[in-house]
Design an enzyme around this catalytic site. Sequence first.
Site, PDB file in Angstrom:
ATOM      1  CD  GLU A 167      -2.844  -1.229  -0.028  1.00  0.00           C
ATOM      2  OE1 GLU A 167      -2.945  -0.218  -0.756  1.00  0.00           O
ATOM      3  OE2 GLU A 167      -3.424  -2.303  -0.274  1.00  0.00           O
ATOM      4  CD  GLN A 197       1.887 -10.224 -13.222  1.00  0.00           C
ATOM      5  OE1 GLN A 197       3.108 -10.328 -13.054  1.00  0.00           O
ATOM      6  NE2 GLN A 197       0.999 -10.577 -12.296  1.00  0.00           N
TER       7      GLN A 197
END
Length: 500
Positions: A239, A268
Site C-alpha cells: 500500500e 502480465q
Amino acid sequence: MRALTFACLWLVGLQLQCFGQASPVQNRDRTCATTEYLAQQEQQDPTFMQRKEALEQAVQKALQRPRTGQAIQQTTIIIPVVFHVVYNTESENISDEQILSQLAVLNADFRRLNADAANTPPHFQSLAADTQIEFCLAITDPNGELTSGITRTRSTESVFRVSTDNVKNAARGGVEGWNRDQYLNIWVCNLESGYLGYASLASAAATRDGVVIHYESIGAPPSNNFPAPYNLGRTATHEVGHWLGLKHIWGSGSRCTDSDDIADTPNQLRETTGCPDSIVISCDNGPYGNMWMNYMDYSDDACMNMFTKGQADYMRAFLAVSRPSILSSLACSVSLRSRFSLTNQADSLVMAGSTVGFTDRSEGLKPVTWFWEFEGGIPATSTAQHPTVTYPAPGKYNVTLTVSNGSLSSTKTEENIVHATVTDLVAYPNPASDYLMLEQPVAVHIQEVELVNQVGQTLLTARVQERVTRLDIQHVPAGVYFLRIRSSNGLQVKKISIVR
C-alpha cells in the site's frame, strides 16, 4: 540509518511460524481496495482524474530530466510516519511492538535488507532494487510537541468501509490525519469485507491522504500473532508502494494491453494469488514469465520480496514531485525551523497604509518565543506569534522571523514578501527629461498610455504590463504634453512637462 533500528526484529521474526484462530482476512486471496478507492474518488471529485493525470505527466518529465533524475536517485529519502490505531475491541488495539515491527518491515523491504531477498529468482536478481527510501516514527506532532508517533482512538464503529473513508473522520468514528506535507499517515483499523488495505494518491484531498491497513496485517511475528498468509507486514509495503505512485504490476484490468507503466516489470495478464513455485507465463512474457514475487502483485506475504529499479526510480520521482515538503520534514528530528507566511496570501500586494497579518508556521519542536523584524512596517518589531503590521509608504519590504524554544533557535528572512503600492496613479518625475515613470495602485490596472502634444498629435503609445512602467521620452522635444491613461478606472489625463 536510525530508521532501520527495528529491521533486525523483523528479520528474526520472518523465520518463525505463527499459528492462531483463522479470520476472514487470512482465509482469502489478497484484497487491496486501492483501485476501488480511486474509482470512488473519481466519481466524487470531478477534477480528481485531471489532477491525477497531470501528476503522472509531471513525474514522467522529472524522470526524463537528466540532472533531476540523477539527483532523485542519489539521496536517501526518510519519510516520517504516524500510525493512527482506531479500535473498537481490545484485539484491534494492537501493541506498540506490532507497529514497530511494521516499521522494521517497511525499512527492510524498501532498502532490500529483507531476509527473503535471496528468494528472488536468479533471472530477476539484476532488476531488484534498494529504493533508498526509509521510514522513521515521528517524534514531534504537528503542534511541535513530543510524540510516540502512535495515536490511539477508541471508536464506536466495529468496522470501517472503504466507500465512506470514515476512519479518517473524527466525527464518524475515526481520527483526522496529521499534516500530509510532513507525515505519512497510516491508519490501522478493522476493514470491511476482508480488505487488507488501501492507499490514496497525492491528487486526493489533503484530509484523505495516507494509507489504511487492516489491524491483522500490521507487522510480522513474533509481534504479529495473527495467522498467515498476510501476517508478515507486506500489506503495508504494497500500500505504501501505491501511496508512492505505483500501480498493480498487472495494470488495471485482466488484459495484456494493460500496464503498470514501469519499463522493467514484465507485462502480465492478471494478479497472482497464493505462492507460485515455478515460472508462470502470460502475455508472451517468456522465458521468465510473471514477476509474482514483486511487492505490487497479490502473492502471499511470504512470496513477496522485491521492487524493481524502475519502480524505485518512479517512487522517488513521484514523491519529489507530489509531496516535496515531506523530503525536508523535521518530524523525526529534535530540531527547529523558522517558517512563516502571510495570513492572507493576497496581501503580498497592498496599497500603502494597509495592515497585513503574518502567521507563524515554524516546524519541528514548538517555539516559545518569536521575534519579528518588519522593514518599512509599523511596528518595526514584534514578539507576538501571529502579528499584524501597517505599511505606511510604498515599497517592497523584507520580513524576518527568529524563533526559539530556549535551547534551539532558527531565523528566516523572506525578501520582498510585501509590496505596498501608491494610493493613486502617479506619473513622475514632473518635469521629466529622459524617462517618465508610471506607477499604479493595487486597485488599478493600466491598459494603455498615450503622450499627446497640445495640438492633439500622439507622440508615444505604450501597452502597460508592469505595475511600475518606465517610458523612454528622450526623443520628445521640450514642452508641455498631456498623458492620457486608460485603466480599469477609465480615462485619466495628466499634464506633463518635458525639459531639455
